[in-house]
Each structure stands twice: as C-alpha cells, then as structure tokens.
Design an enzyme around this catalytic site. Structure first.
Site, PDB file in Angstrom:
ATOM      1  N   ASP A 182      -9.819   1.849 -96.580  1.00 11.21           N
ATOM      2  CA  ASP A 182     -10.929   1.288 -97.358  1.00 11.21           C
ATOM      3  C   ASP A 182     -11.995   2.367 -97.468  1.00 11.21           C
ATOM      4  O   ASP A 182     -12.986   2.362 -96.749  1.00 11.21           O
ATOM      5  CB  ASP A 182     -11.447   0.037 -96.649  1.00 11.21           C
ATOM      6  CG  ASP A 182     -12.649  -0.585 -97.337  1.00 11.21           C
ATOM      7  OD1 ASP A 182     -13.035  -0.112 -98.424  1.00 11.21           O
ATOM      8  OD2 ASP A 182     -13.215  -1.542 -96.776  1.00 11.21           O
ATOM      9  N   SER A 183     -11.767   3.300 -98.372  1.00  8.95           N
ATOM     10  CA  SER A 183     -12.603   4.496 -98.439  1.00  8.95           C
ATOM     11  C   SER A 183     -13.430   4.525 -99.714  1.00  8.95           C
ATOM     12  O   SER A 183     -13.207   3.747-100.644  1.00  8.95           O
ATOM     13  CB  SER A 183     -11.728   5.750 -98.387  1.00  8.95           C
ATOM     14  OG  SER A 183     -11.012   5.886 -99.605  1.00  8.95           O
ATOM     15  N   THR A 184     -14.373   5.450 -99.742  1.00  5.46           N
ATOM     16  CA  THR A 184     -15.067   5.761-100.982  1.00  5.46           C
ATOM     17  C   THR A 184     -14.139   6.587-101.870  1.00  5.46           C
ATOM     18  O   THR A 184     -12.972   6.802-101.557  1.00  5.46           O
ATOM     19  CB  THR A 184     -16.361   6.534-100.688  1.00  5.46           C
ATOM     20  OG1 THR A 184     -16.034   7.719 -99.929  1.00  5.46           O
ATOM     21  CG2 THR A 184     -17.326   5.698 -99.863  1.00  5.46           C
ATOM     22  N   ASP A 185     -14.670   7.058-103.001  1.00  3.89           N
ATOM     23  CA  ASP A 185     -13.878   7.894-103.902  1.00  3.89           C
ATOM     24  C   ASP A 185     -13.430   9.167-103.184  1.00  3.89           C
ATOM     25  O   ASP A 185     -14.032   9.574-102.183  1.00  3.89           O
ATOM     26  CB  ASP A 185     -14.706   8.258-105.142  1.00  3.89           C
ATOM     27  CG  ASP A 185     -15.075   7.026-105.960  1.00  3.89           C
ATOM     28  OD1 ASP A 185     -14.339   6.030-105.894  1.00  3.89           O
ATOM     29  OD2 ASP A 185     -16.100   7.068-106.660  1.00  3.89           O
ATOM     30  N   ASP A 224     -14.165  10.440 -87.220  1.00  2.00           N
ATOM     31  CA  ASP A 224     -13.371  10.912 -88.348  1.00  2.00           C
ATOM     32  C   ASP A 224     -12.047  10.154 -88.419  1.00  2.00           C
ATOM     33  O   ASP A 224     -11.232  10.207 -87.493  1.00  2.00           O
ATOM     34  CB  ASP A 224     -13.127  12.411 -88.177  1.00  2.00           C
ATOM     35  CG  ASP A 224     -12.328  13.021 -89.308  1.00  2.00           C
ATOM     36  OD1 ASP A 224     -12.095  12.334 -90.321  1.00  2.00           O
ATOM     37  OD2 ASP A 224     -11.939  14.193 -89.184  1.00  2.00           O
ATOM     38  N   GLY A 225     -11.823   9.458 -89.542  1.00  2.00           N
ATOM     39  CA  GLY A 225     -10.598   8.690 -89.700  1.00  2.00           C
ATOM     40  C   GLY A 225      -9.352   9.551 -89.749  1.00  2.00           C
ATOM     41  O   GLY A 225      -8.279   9.129 -89.295  1.00  2.00           O
ATOM     42  N   HIS A 249     -12.724  -6.894-101.244  1.00  2.00           N
ATOM     43  CA  HIS A 249     -12.392  -7.108 -99.836  1.00  2.00           C
ATOM     44  C   HIS A 249     -11.176  -8.016 -99.670  1.00  2.00           C
ATOM     45  O   HIS A 249     -10.346  -7.793 -98.777  1.00  2.00           O
ATOM     46  CB  HIS A 249     -13.603  -7.687 -99.101  1.00  2.00           C
ATOM     47  CG  HIS A 249     -14.713  -6.710 -98.927  1.00  2.00           C
ATOM     48  ND1 HIS A 249     -16.033  -7.012 -99.188  1.00  2.00           N
ATOM     49  CD2 HIS A 249     -14.711  -5.406 -98.533  1.00  2.00           C
ATOM     50  CE1 HIS A 249     -16.785  -5.952 -98.950  1.00  2.00           C
ATOM     51  NE2 HIS A 249     -16.007  -4.966 -98.556  1.00  2.00           N
ATOM     52  N   PRO A 256     -16.847  12.995 -97.604  1.00  2.00           N
ATOM     53  CA  PRO A 256     -16.151  12.664 -96.357  1.00  2.00           C
ATOM     54  C   PRO A 256     -14.789  12.015 -96.558  1.00  2.00           C
ATOM     55  O   PRO A 256     -13.949  12.064 -95.659  1.00  2.00           O
ATOM     56  CB  PRO A 256     -17.132  11.684 -95.677  1.00  2.00           C
ATOM     57  CG  PRO A 256     -18.462  11.982 -96.261  1.00  2.00           C
ATOM     58  CD  PRO A 256     -18.192  12.389 -97.688  1.00  2.00           C
ATOM     59  N   ASP A 311     -14.739   4.304 -89.038  1.00  2.00           N
ATOM     60  CA  ASP A 311     -15.537   4.830 -90.145  1.00  2.00           C
ATOM     61  C   ASP A 311     -16.377   5.989 -89.625  1.00  2.00           C
ATOM     62  O   ASP A 311     -16.957   5.902 -88.543  1.00  2.00           O
ATOM     63  CB  ASP A 311     -16.437   3.743 -90.735  1.00  2.00           C
ATOM     64  CG  ASP A 311     -17.051   4.159 -92.057  1.00  2.00           C
ATOM     65  OD1 ASP A 311     -16.686   3.574 -93.086  1.00  2.00           O
ATOM     66  OD2 ASP A 311     -17.900   5.075 -92.072  1.00  2.00           O
TER      67      ASP A 311
END
Length: 285
Positions: free
Chosen positions: A160-163, A141-142, A66, A167, A110
């Site tokens: 700041d996303s997931t892999d 939806d970003g 972060h 989504p 998010d």
C-alpha cells in the site's frame, strides 16, 4: 500542486489533467525526514491528506481504495492468517484487514511514522485497529523489512504505497518482488496498488514484468473507481506463485462476511475479475 484561498488543485503531468477540491483552509502540516505531509479541510470531501503535493486520501472516498486493496486478496487466499502491509501509514488498510476474524497476525511497515501520527490525529476513523493485539506497527524501510522477512512465513503481502517515486520507488522493482516471493508461502499472494488502468497501463505492464522476473507466475489486475486520483480510476494487481492460479475467491465467505463494507461485496468481486476489453488486450488476458 497549487492552492489559493478556496481551492486545492493537483496537476498530473503524466495524464495531462488536473483535479481540484474546494477547501476552507489548512489544518496541519509537518515536514518529516522523508516528505511533507499536509492536512486540508474541504467543503464537500471531508479532510484531505497531501504528501509532497500529491493527494493521498480524502475522508469521503478512501474506503474505495482501502477495501479493494484488502478484501479481494484476503478472500482469494484459501485461509490467510499472517499478513504483511508495506506502506499503509494512514492505517485504513490495516483496519480493513483486521475486520477478518481469522487473521492472526498483521505487521505493518511504513517508513514514515509521521503519516500514521497525522492519520491518528485527523483521520481517527482509519486508525481504529491500531491497538488491536494482532497488529504490529513498525516504522522503518519496507524494502529492508522484506529482505529480512523469514522464508515461507507470510500468507498475503499488501503493498500500500505512494506512487513509484521518492521513498516508494524501491517497491516497484525485481529485487523487492524477489524478497516478497521468498517470504510468501507456496499459496501466498502479493497485492499492490498499480496506478490508473486508464492512463498508466504501461506502468502496470512493467510491474507485472518485474514480478514475473522475480518468480511470480499469474497476475490479475482489478480496476475500481477512485475519484480523488488521476483519471478517477485506479487498480490493484494480485500476483500468485502458482502458474495455474485463476484467482477464484471464497464466494460464500465473501457473501456471509461478518463485517460491513461500503463498496466491496461478493457480486462486485465476481464482476471485477472480468476486465474491460482494452485492459485484457493490453495485459494479454
């Protein structure tokens, strides 16, 4: 991912490795319209947030991620006022951004509200800025948000996303980066989590290639330790619209920042701008 009575273990096919945490039990679980979110309690790492079997954060080491996705970009920009966070549902990045007193507006978008609700319930220390009057939390939806974002309106965009699966897949391609480029002011910066520099350099190169096709002119990848992620080493990549950007930062402001951090400081920022030789060679720096 595998679990038994005492261990949570995540297997990483891309890196041929695995990581495990001794747990005392599952605290919570919710199936949102987008993904399954689980919370575990561990013996040594505090609580774990797991999304679709992938560990997202632990109480013990989330400050590394972060702080590094927030402060380097914010101290690199000359005077950030307006920030957009795409993803970031656990709200730890939002907390770090709003430590900067000169920030006037932060919009976090998010797709999954349940991530934020689970964070508020189980990681309240990450959500202390959720009610800050400068913050707007959207659950949509970003990609669509950035498509509609006004031109030349944003100083810093933090992805700041997931892999890049599920989504988050749409946050790693030229079309999305074109929307970011258009929304940023001329001196604006894009920063995005960019996976492990030890195991996934090809992905970082592809990200930079897509960003370049979208119009971005200069890039800097910053590595940092992240024990709970594959290889224990992670990165963020900064992108600038300016061809001569050298990513110099406001060193005096970073040294005298009016807030505490656990990892980031001006000396570390100066050092992380010098990549290890293997990264510099692979990325052409």
């Amino acid at each position: 991912m595998t679990t038994n009575d005492s261990w949570f273990t995540e297997h990483f096919q891309a890196t041929g490795s695995a990581i495990g945490f001794r747990i005392t039990g599952k605290l919570d679980e919710v199936q949102s319209p987008f993904q399954k979110i689980e919370i575990y309690n561990s013996t040594d790492w505090g609580k774990l947030m797991v999304i679709d079997g992938a560990l997202m954060l632990t109480s013990r080491d989330n400050f590394l991620y972060h702080e590094m996705i927030s402060h380097p970009a914010l101290f690199t920009h000359t005077a950030p006022k307006c920030v957009v966070i795409i993803g970031g549902g656990d709200c730890g990045t939002l907390r770090e951004v709003l430590k900067h007193p000169d920030i006037e507006q932060v919009t976090q978008c998010d797709i999954d509200e349940q991530v934020t609700r689970m964070a508020e319930k189980h990681f309240p220390e990450l959500c202390t800025s959720n009610n800050d009057p400068r913050a707007t939390l959207l659950f949509s939806d970003g990609v669509a948000y950035m498509t509609d974002c006004p031109t030349n309106s944003v100083d810093v965009i933090i992805v700041d996303s997931t892999d890049p699966v599920g989504p988050a897949k749409g946050l790693f391609n030229r079309t999305f980066y074109e929307s970011c480029f258009r929304a940023l002011k001329n001196d604006g910066l894009l920063v995005q989590q960019s996976e492990s520099p030890l195991a996934l350099l090809e992905l970082i190169k592809e990200m930079r290639h897509e960003m370049s096709k979208a119009g971005f002119k200069a890039f800097k990848t910053l590595p940092f330790p992240q024990p709970c992620y594959p290889t224990g080493w992670w990165s963020v990549t900064l992108s600038s619209k300016q061809p001569n950007a050298n990513f110099a930062f406001r060193q005096t402001d970073a040294q005298t920042k009016p807030f505490d951090t656990l990892y980031y400081n001006a000396h570390l920022h100066h050092g992380v701008l010098v990549p290890p030789p293997f990264i510099a060679h692979a990325l052409g720096e």
